[in-house]
Design a protein around this motif. Structure first.
Motif, PDB file in Angstrom:
ATOM      1  N   GLY A  52      -9.481  -1.522  -0.912  1.00 58.83           N
ATOM      2  CA  GLY A  52      -8.470  -1.938  -1.883  1.00 58.83           C
ATOM      3  C   GLY A  52      -7.042  -1.701  -1.432  1.00 58.83           C
ATOM      4  N   ILE A  53      -6.860  -1.111  -0.243  1.00 60.51           N
ATOM      5  CA  ILE A  53      -5.510  -0.864   0.290  1.00 60.51           C
ATOM      6  C   ILE A  53      -5.303  -1.777   1.492  1.00 60.51           C
ATOM      7  N   LEU A  94       4.952 -11.919  -1.973  1.00 64.30           N
ATOM      8  CA  LEU A  94       3.689 -11.733  -1.261  1.00 64.30           C
ATOM      9  C   LEU A  94       2.940 -10.482  -1.697  1.00 64.30           C
ATOM     10  N   VAL A  95       3.571  -9.681  -2.517  1.00 69.14           N
ATOM     11  CA  VAL A  95       2.988  -8.406  -2.949  1.00 69.14           C
ATOM     12  C   VAL A  95       2.333  -8.576  -4.310  1.00 69.14           C
ATOM     13  N   LYS A  96       1.073  -8.200  -4.401  1.00 69.37           N
ATOM     14  CA  LYS A  96       0.352  -8.278  -5.668  1.00 69.37           C
ATOM     15  C   LYS A  96       0.521  -7.003  -6.489  1.00 69.37           C
ATOM     16  N   LYS A  97       0.406  -5.851  -5.805  1.00 68.12           N
ATOM     17  CA  LYS A  97       0.448  -4.577  -6.526  1.00 68.12           C
ATOM     18  C   LYS A  97       0.881  -3.471  -5.584  1.00 68.12           C
ATOM     19  N   GLU A 121      -7.367   4.012 -11.099  1.00 72.09           N
ATOM     20  CA  GLU A 121      -8.070   2.732 -11.218  1.00 72.09           C
ATOM     21  C   GLU A 121      -8.509   2.221  -9.852  1.00 72.09           C
ATOM     22  N   LEU A 122      -7.680   2.467  -8.824  1.00 71.83           N
ATOM     23  CA  LEU A 122      -7.999   2.015  -7.467  1.00 71.83           C
ATOM     24  C   LEU A 122      -9.330   2.579  -6.989  1.00 71.83           C
ATOM     25  N   TYR A 123      -9.602   3.843  -7.303  1.00 71.93           N
ATOM     26  CA  TYR A 123     -10.829   4.492  -6.853  1.00 71.93           C
ATOM     27  C   TYR A 123     -11.908   4.531  -7.928  1.00 71.93           C
ATOM     28  N   GLY A 124     -11.654   3.885  -9.055  1.00 67.93           N
ATOM     29  CA  GLY A 124     -12.671   3.778 -10.099  1.00 67.93           C
ATOM     30  C   GLY A 124     -13.197   5.112 -10.575  1.00 67.93           C
ATOM     31  N   VAL A 264       4.006   4.007  -0.075  1.00 67.59           N
ATOM     32  CA  VAL A 264       3.588   3.018  -1.068  1.00 67.59           C
ATOM     33  C   VAL A 264       2.300   2.369  -0.568  1.00 67.59           C
ATOM     34  N   LEU A 265       1.259   2.389  -1.406  1.00 69.99           N
ATOM     35  CA  LEU A 265       0.018   1.669  -1.104  1.00 69.99           C
ATOM     36  C   LEU A 265       0.154   0.278  -1.675  1.00 69.99           C
ATOM     37  N   LEU A 266      -0.150  -0.722  -0.873  1.00 69.81           N
ATOM     38  CA  LEU A 266       0.193  -2.094  -1.235  1.00 69.81           C
ATOM     39  C   LEU A 266      -1.021  -3.011  -1.136  1.00 69.81           C
TER      40      LEU A 266
END
Length: 438
Positions: A52-53, A94-97, A121-124, A264-266
């Motif tokens: 997810g990164i 170009l960046v979603k999150k 949320e990224l790692y559920g 920043v994780l993108l």
């Protein structure tokens, strides 16, 4: 005629020679077992933690160090970046999150990571107890942190500066545990998560009181002191009030000061971003962009050289063990020619003598395989025990892989090859010739 029993008796007749050959074979197989366990779990966990990164953006320096410190939390950060620059990047088409991180402190060696609820949320993640942080200095701790530190819901603790044990403590404000995460088997298990505001306030030097205002007359001095006291009290009230304000649950926190974040994780909006964004960031800004997948591929490439050397050493040990088994069986056979002739005389066929020698070789290598696999898992268990609070500690030493069945098959193959010549000699044993010699 019980061939298994006869083979076992022959093997145990010379316990030192048998034990040495089994142990030598086991050493080689143990090395292969360790490599299989570490390589399989290490790669899986690294890929799982980076899921997810798409890109990590931080201060310029080593791209691999940036990935290790921000995604896997096993290295020092390369520095901080201005939050204003990170916010500008987040608005790119170009960046979603983006998920900002603020690093710099630890508790008993466990990293304190300032971020927002998007990281959860990224790692559920799921909570075994409590809730996410809502105000500054509330923290959520991973399952491993809770188990090894003994922290419980509502407990307070003081953070230490830096990412290693032994640094000076930040004792102005205690952190309080607001939630404990359920085990996930990923990097979150080893982290202490809080808001970015918490990290900022921890490192603030403190707000200075308003400077005294000079007066022209003695008469006006008393009211001035009262005014200063009121202003100072108001400043202290405002200063304390911010510790009870809600923190940013998504995006960047709001601050009237010039603030910094560590990385920043993108996530990309489309595949084109993978080509354009890294080049744009690295050449057009003071920041650095690094791809977790690319850097991990490079790391596995570098580790591959060492793994190949260890595999070569293991193969050499196995070949030496196979040669030792061959010599032991061959020498034993020369001493047992008369015994084999007696077996033939009482009704054993040539094929049974052939099977008898093969059984000895297979039993030797089978026990060597079992011992080798056991030694391999035990070594990984010891390695995990002495390597606390890093990615090695998350490796499960008692997980058995399907590939380990190939280790047993490989060992049995060595036993068969080592037994071919002695078995053929036993097959050709002449009853009359051997009994005449006796």
């Amino acid at each position: 005629m019980n061939l298994f029993k006869i083979s076992w008796k022959y093997l145990t007749f010379r316990p030192l020679s048998t034990g040495l050959n089994v142990f030598l074979l086991a050493l080689g197989l143990a090395i292969i077992t360790v490599l299989l366990l570490i390589q399989d779990q290490f790669e899986k966990k690294m890929n799982q933690d980076a899921a997810g990164i798409d890109l990590v953006v931080g201060a310029k320096g080593s791209p691999l160090q940036l990935i290790l410190s921000s995604v896997y939390h096993i290295d020092f950060p390369t520095g901080n970046i201005k939050m204003e620059d990170a916010q500008r990047l987040s608005k790119n088409r170009l960046v979603k999150k983006v998920i900002p991180l603020a690093l710099g402190d630890n508790y008993q060696g466990y990293r304190i990571v300032g971020t927002n609820h998007d990281y959860l949320e990224l790692y559920g993640v799921s909570f075994s107890s409590g809730n996410p942080w809502a105000v500054p200095f509330e923290v959520v701790i991973g399952s491993e942190v809770a188990a090894k530190s003994g922290l419980k819901l509502g407990d307070e603790f003081t953070s230490s500066h830096g990412i290693s044990v032994g640094s000076h403590d930040h004792d102005l404000h205690n952190f309080v545990v607001s939630g404990i995460l359920s085990p996930r088997g990923n990097v979150v298990d080893r982290l202490i998560l809080t808001s970015i505001e918490s990290v900022w306030y921890t490192h603030d030097e403190g707000e200075s009181a308003p400077e005294e205002t000079s007066t022209d007359s003695l008469a006006s001095k008393e009211p001035t002191i009262d005014h200063q006291a009121d202003t100072t009290a108001l400043g202290e009230t405002d200063h304390e009030a911010k510790f009870h304000l809600p923190v940013a649950k998504t995006g960047f926190p709001i601050s009237d000061q010039e603030r910094e974040v560590t990385t920043v994780l993108l996530q990309f909006r489309n595949p084109m971003a993978a080509i354009q964004l890294p080049r744009m960031i690295n050449s057009g800004t003071s920041m650095q962009a690094a791809s977790p997948s690319f850097e991990m591929s490079r790391l596995f490439e570098l580790l591959g050289v060492g793994i190949s050397l260890l595999q070569g050493l293991a193969i050499v040990l196995i070949l030496v063990a196979g040669l030792g088994i061959f010599i032991a069986l061959y020498n034993s056979l020369k001493e047992r020619k008369y015994d084999l002739a007696i077996l033939r005389a009482i009704g054993a066929s040539r094929m049974q003598l052939l099977t008898l020698i093969f059984l000895e070789g297979l039993m030797l290598t089978f026990f060597g395989a079992l011992l080798g696999i056991g030694l391999g898992h035990s070594f990984v268990w010891l390695l995990v025990g002495v390597s606390e609070q890093n990615i090695v500690s998350s490796i499960q030493p008692w997980i058995f892989l399907k590939q380990e069945l190939w280790i047993v098959a490989y060992a049995l193959g060595v036993g068969v090859v080592a037994s071919i010549i002695p078995a053929w000699s036993a097959y050709q044993t002449s009853i009359a010739k051997q009994l005449t010699k006796a």
